[in-house]
Design a protein around this motif. Sequence first.
Motif, mmCIF file in Angstrom:
data_model
loop_
_atom_site.group_PDB
_atom_site.id
_atom_site.type_symbol
_atom_site.label_atom_id
_atom_site.label_comp_id
_atom_site.label_asym_id
_atom_site.label_seq_id
_atom_site.Cartn_x
_atom_site.Cartn_y
_atom_site.Cartn_z
ATOM 1 N N MET A 38 0.830 -1.207 0.000
ATOM 2 C CA MET A 38 0.000 0.000 0.000
ATOM 3 C C MET A 38 0.865 1.258 0.000
ATOM 4 O O MET A 38 0.562 2.232 -0.709
ATOM 5 C CB MET A 38 -0.922 -0.010 1.216
ATOM 6 C CG MET A 38 -2.083 -0.970 1.106
ATOM 7 S SD MET A 38 -3.281 -0.433 -0.127
ATOM 8 C CE MET A 38 -4.724 -1.336 0.390
ATOM 9 N N THR A 39 1.928 1.251 0.772
ATOM 10 C CA THR A 39 2.820 2.412 0.796
ATOM 11 C C THR A 39 3.475 2.623 -0.558
ATOM 12 O O THR A 39 3.625 3.758 -1.030
ATOM 13 C CB THR A 39 3.893 2.220 1.878
ATOM 14 O OG1 THR A 39 3.262 1.999 3.147
ATOM 15 C CG2 THR A 39 4.794 3.443 1.968
ATOM 16 N N MET A 40 3.853 1.519 -1.214
ATOM 17 C CA MET A 40 4.436 1.634 -2.554
ATOM 18 C C MET A 40 3.428 2.224 -3.526
ATOM 19 O O MET A 40 3.783 3.077 -4.357
ATOM 20 C CB MET A 40 4.885 0.259 -3.048
ATOM 21 C CG MET A 40 5.405 0.253 -4.476
ATOM 22 S SD MET A 40 5.955 -1.352 -5.065
ATOM 23 C CE MET A 40 4.389 -2.237 -5.121
ATOM 24 N N LEU A 41 2.169 1.807 -3.463
ATOM 25 C CA LEU A 41 1.154 2.335 -4.362
ATOM 26 C C LEU A 41 0.966 3.838 -4.168
ATOM 27 O O LEU A 41 0.835 4.591 -5.137
ATOM 28 C CB LEU A 41 -0.170 1.607 -4.142
ATOM 29 C CG LEU A 41 -0.218 0.136 -4.563
ATOM 30 C CD1 LEU A 41 -1.552 -0.483 -4.189
ATOM 31 C CD2 LEU A 41 0.015 0.010 -6.059
ATOM 32 N N VAL A 42 0.955 4.273 -2.926
ATOM 33 C CA VAL A 42 0.766 5.700 -2.649
ATOM 34 C C VAL A 42 1.980 6.502 -3.098
ATOM 35 O O VAL A 42 1.861 7.606 -3.657
ATOM 36 C CB VAL A 42 0.485 5.916 -1.148
ATOM 37 C CG1 VAL A 42 0.497 7.404 -0.806
ATOM 38 C CG2 VAL A 42 -0.849 5.299 -0.759
ATOM 39 N N ASP A 43 3.188 5.957 -2.892
ATOM 40 C CA ASP A 43 4.412 6.689 -3.214
ATOM 41 C C ASP A 43 4.728 6.697 -4.707
ATOM 42 O O ASP A 43 5.262 7.687 -5.228
ATOM 43 C CB ASP A 43 5.601 6.084 -2.457
ATOM 44 C CG ASP A 43 5.512 6.291 -0.952
ATOM 45 O OD1 ASP A 43 4.686 7.135 -0.527
ATOM 46 O OD2 ASP A 43 6.245 5.606 -0.211
ATOM 47 N N CYS A 44 4.431 5.606 -5.397
ATOM 48 C CA CYS A 44 4.968 5.411 -6.749
ATOM 49 C C CYS A 44 3.931 5.441 -7.861
ATOM 50 O O CYS A 44 4.298 5.322 -9.030
ATOM 51 C CB CYS A 44 5.734 4.083 -6.823
ATOM 52 S SG CYS A 44 7.089 3.961 -5.639
ATOM 53 N N THR A 45 2.650 5.536 -7.532
ATOM 54 C CA THR A 45 1.638 5.555 -8.590
ATOM 55 C C THR A 45 0.836 6.853 -8.525
ATOM 56 O O THR A 45 0.705 7.453 -7.458
ATOM 57 C CB THR A 45 0.680 4.353 -8.462
ATOM 58 O OG1 THR A 45 -0.011 4.418 -7.204
ATOM 59 C CG2 THR A 45 1.440 3.045 -8.544
ATOM 60 N N PRO A 46 0.291 7.299 -9.650
ATOM 61 C CA PRO A 46 -0.403 8.596 -9.675
ATOM 62 C C PRO A 46 -1.810 8.503 -9.101
ATOM 63 O O PRO A 46 -2.437 7.432 -9.107
ATOM 64 C CB PRO A 46 -0.438 8.930 -11.174
ATOM 65 C CG PRO A 46 -0.466 7.593 -11.847
ATOM 66 C CD PRO A 46 0.372 6.678 -10.994
ATOM 67 N N ASP A 47 -2.304 9.622 -8.623
ATOM 68 C CA ASP A 47 -3.708 9.694 -8.209
ATOM 69 C C ASP A 47 -4.579 9.836 -9.466
ATOM 70 O O ASP A 47 -4.072 10.024 -10.572
ATOM 71 C CB ASP A 47 -3.926 10.857 -7.240
ATOM 72 C CG ASP A 47 -3.493 12.199 -7.819
ATOM 73 O OD1 ASP A 47 -3.561 12.351 -9.063
ATOM 74 O OD2 ASP A 47 -3.089 13.085 -7.061
ATOM 75 N N PRO A 48 -5.909 9.735 -9.334
ATOM 76 C CA PRO A 48 -6.768 9.801 -10.530
ATOM 77 C C PRO A 48 -6.593 11.068 -11.357
ATOM 78 O O PRO A 48 -6.701 11.022 -12.590
ATOM 79 C CB PRO A 48 -8.179 9.701 -9.946
ATOM 80 C CG PRO A 48 -8.002 8.944 -8.678
ATOM 81 C CD PRO A 48 -6.684 9.389 -8.127
ATOM 82 N N ILE A 49 -6.318 12.189 -10.718
ATOM 83 C CA ILE A 49 -6.165 13.448 -11.470
ATOM 84 C C ILE A 49 -4.951 13.375 -12.388
ATOM 85 O O ILE A 49 -5.033 13.674 -13.585
ATOM 86 C CB ILE A 49 -6.050 14.634 -10.499
ATOM 87 C CG1 ILE A 49 -7.329 14.769 -9.659
ATOM 88 C CG2 ILE A 49 -5.771 15.921 -11.260
ATOM 89 C CD1 ILE A 49 -7.269 15.850 -8.602
ATOM 90 N N ALA A 50 -3.814 12.965 -11.827
ATOM 91 C CA ALA A 50 -2.600 12.869 -12.640
ATOM 92 C C ALA A 50 -2.719 11.748 -13.669
ATOM 93 O O ALA A 50 -2.250 11.882 -14.804
ATOM 94 C CB ALA A 50 -1.382 12.638 -11.742
ATOM 95 N N ALA A 51 -3.343 10.647 -13.280
ATOM 96 C CA ALA A 51 -3.440 9.497 -14.185
ATOM 97 C C ALA A 51 -4.324 9.815 -15.390
ATOM 98 O O ALA A 51 -3.974 9.490 -16.534
ATOM 99 C CB ALA A 51 -3.985 8.295 -13.430
#
Length: 991
Positions: free
Chosen positions: A316-329
């Motif tokens: 979960m920490t990796m997802l928050v740190d390394c993947t974009p939120d819906p706005i950026a995505a």
Amino acid sequence: MAHVDHGKTTLADHLVAYGSGGGLLTPKWAGQARFMDHLSEERARAITMKSAAVALLHGAHRVHLIDSPGHLDFCSEVSAAARLADSALILVDVVDGVHVQTHAALRKAFAERLRPCLVLNKLDRLITELRLEPEEAYRRLSYIVAQVNSVYSDLRSGSYFSSLLDGPAPAQDVDDEDAFVPQKGNVVFACARDGWGFRIHDFAALYAQVHPDMTSKLLGGLWGAYCWDKKHKKVVGKDTMASMTNQQPMFAEFVLKPLWKAYKEGLKENGASWLRDQVVSRYSLKVSQRELQNKEPEKVLQAVLKAWLPLAETVMTMLVDCTPDPIAAQRFRVPKLMPKRELVSGVAAEHVSIVADADKVRRCVKACNTSARAPVVVFVSKMFGLAYKDLPPSGVDGELLNHTTNGSDDECFLAFARVFSGVLRAGQKVFVLSPMYDPLKGDITGKHLKEVELQHLYEMQGQDLRAVASVGAGNLVAIQGLGDHIMKTATLSSTRNCWPFASMMFQVSPLLKVAIEPSNLTDLGAFVNGLRLLNQADPLVECTQENGQYLLAAAGNVHLELCIKNLKERFAKNVEVNVSEPLVSFKETIQGEGVGLKESLKGPQEFVARTAPDGKFAVRVKVIRLPDALIKVLEENEKLLSETIEGQTARSNGATGLQLSQDDGRSVEKLRQHILSAIDCELEGISSQVDKVKLEHYRKTLLGYLQRIWALGPSQTGPNLLLSPNVRSSSGATTSQDGREGILVCGTCHISEKLGFVSVSDAETSNGIANSEPSTSAPDHETLRNIIVSGFREATNAGPLCDEPMWGLGFIIEPYIFTNSLDNVSRPYEHKAAVREACRAAVLQSKPRLVQSMYFCELTTRTDYLGAVYAVLGDCRAKVLKEEMQEGTSLFTVLAYLPVAESSEFSEKLRSATSGAASARLALSHWEAIPQDPFFIPKTQEEIEEFGDGSNMGPNLAKTLINSVRRRKGLHVEEKVVEHGTKQRTRAKKV
């Protein structure tokens, strides 16, 4: 996303237990419950078959998790999940390594513009099964990470597309950095079964407590060719490392060694006390005395490692740190999901306002606008069925929900969707847009545009649903009330001035067909309704009717078995059905592969002529074989070709004033370069056999064909070309048997123009009927052109050998119209039939060949069963590519190509021959022509000397397959009762 059995559902268990706070799944059962597999068939086979979603929490962040299948037969579910996601977790089993579906998962993530993260799973197997030393394990892990980076780098650089052409890719500006780097934090090393996992950041933080001023250096040195200089207390690189003795990489020494020691000591009889003193006490872990007093050392070790290196929290920490939120995505994905349309000059005023509104909607989608005033845009990636009794009985405020059934159907179809803009509310009216909807044309028939009132919205919680009143942009939702309006996918919008989302692409097509019918004809109505529901419930299945037969097409054997089971138990209850043996699809072509391409291009080949019965129309046809690389380009880019052709058709009809955006223009330019590279690559293969003058002549001939593309077949797109006549080399007229002059009809080469091979003026160039004076007996030239294209597509859809589609052929057609006819009645169906029969006759006289589909087969077996595996492969006409031994094991991996026609019995033969010790994974690879001539008869002196009268040749494989298909379709089959009879036996007469 991962290969089958690499641990996706097991990892999902831990994430659900953590993200739901134990509300959906208790941590005790995480890793064993298979929470996301709610179908009985999934649990029985221990594989995921349907994508399922669940909403989880990690601190202040909300994470939607979709567990997708890894089996090739259910790749459509992966496509449905990827379209709604922003990022992808790629799992790899560190023992099995990178497999077929790992490549497919990376391709899908790249195609959908998802941000990928890597999880190296089953790390415990390196210790307990392979018994590797830490340094050996590091080399294996490093090799797997390099493999994954290599695959993804090929995708980013365009090498994936060039591999389709077997030639070089055009240069592009790409990021040279690896996609998956442990120092970036986007790689997790895990054991999902036991619930532990870590990033190198966790160990860097641990050792930074001793050396707080070296945190960044420790992080950089914990992966790669770095070691720790104990004398000078610093991280040294590869050059210094070579001069030092007995030094291991820091990852092996400071990360793997502690884990290896924990396993070694923890699995001993007194391992619990060692773990309590050396791990629990040292790191102040919260492990209950009950867990530490367990009599099974494996359970104690699992509890300690899970508390020390919690897997779910790490991921979960990796997802928050390394993947974009819906706005950026969405800002990054919108050019792929909703390509921008640009206005051209001379557009009507009402069209300008519509395009402006549609562009406003697109900007809201790009910004992931969550405002209540923003237009609502939702994409439905699939429909899934659920029994009415399984729907939530109460709503948001506890009120009872009225789930009205649709007639006798027990199934309620919900839309698996994501909100991309605005706020979707229960009871809201929205427009349902099909992928073919065009806001500039409108839709008065209601086929591509419907206004629907939604019933209820649900938050998906794995196998459960929770009613919600509204859902904002960036969230997943299940929607009730669309079952009668959406068959598979659609776009929902609060305004009709919205472009639909781009269609999804699947990894495979449903090639495995069976004929299916009810045992009792009185059940035909319920049976047909069941097929309709099955077709709606599965994104990939195809239910069609041909020649009075109901055909069910699936991706493979497992997919087919699930479809038949669902039909019998869910959608057509109490209806007994009869299912035929698998009906494998074939294609038809002519000889011309490799060296045969020279013969196809030498010319001049004879034309086949046909005249319509009314005497007004005649056609001459010549067929050529297209290069294999060009065929691959046409097949792999069907979507882009379709969009290009549709844009041209709409603009030529004056219905729209749009053109492709700059991004799409670059895509068309890239496609044109791929086509040219395909031709150069194919000619390079025969360059050693012909001189440069002839090679250049062949190249000019092929390029000339590309400048005369009239249409594609067998549908709007496909691997067959209709080529307009060469006006420069043709006289433009012909003479019929009764002396009448015929005028040449030229096609418009708009496809060549759209691909950039000719200019607009050249594409419009025509002569003959187009420029002649109008005649009452001559049909409209545009109508005649449409008739010719229709006849060509009918011919390429059903070839002369066994009514299977044609593949990789180019038809040069010279149609002539005779205007001086006494009969003034126009019969277009006769003209179309003349074109169709001329095309089929041209194929028959050009050495026709049958084309079979091939699987890429990956076999794993022990050494002692290797001979039995080769025997089965030989019996099934497989072509072995190579074999290799898996490092550190006694297992062999055999790679081969297997005909799809032999795949139905392949698994059973393999299981019987190896007693279940061998496993095979199949993935659709390519189409391959069978070299045998189906009509071969010894004629020349050499052939007669070798084969005699044909009695010693053995069975003709191509002829056998053709006869089986013709017999199944009810076509005439030429068979002899007695072949090669040498003696007539009679009963002796006794006098």
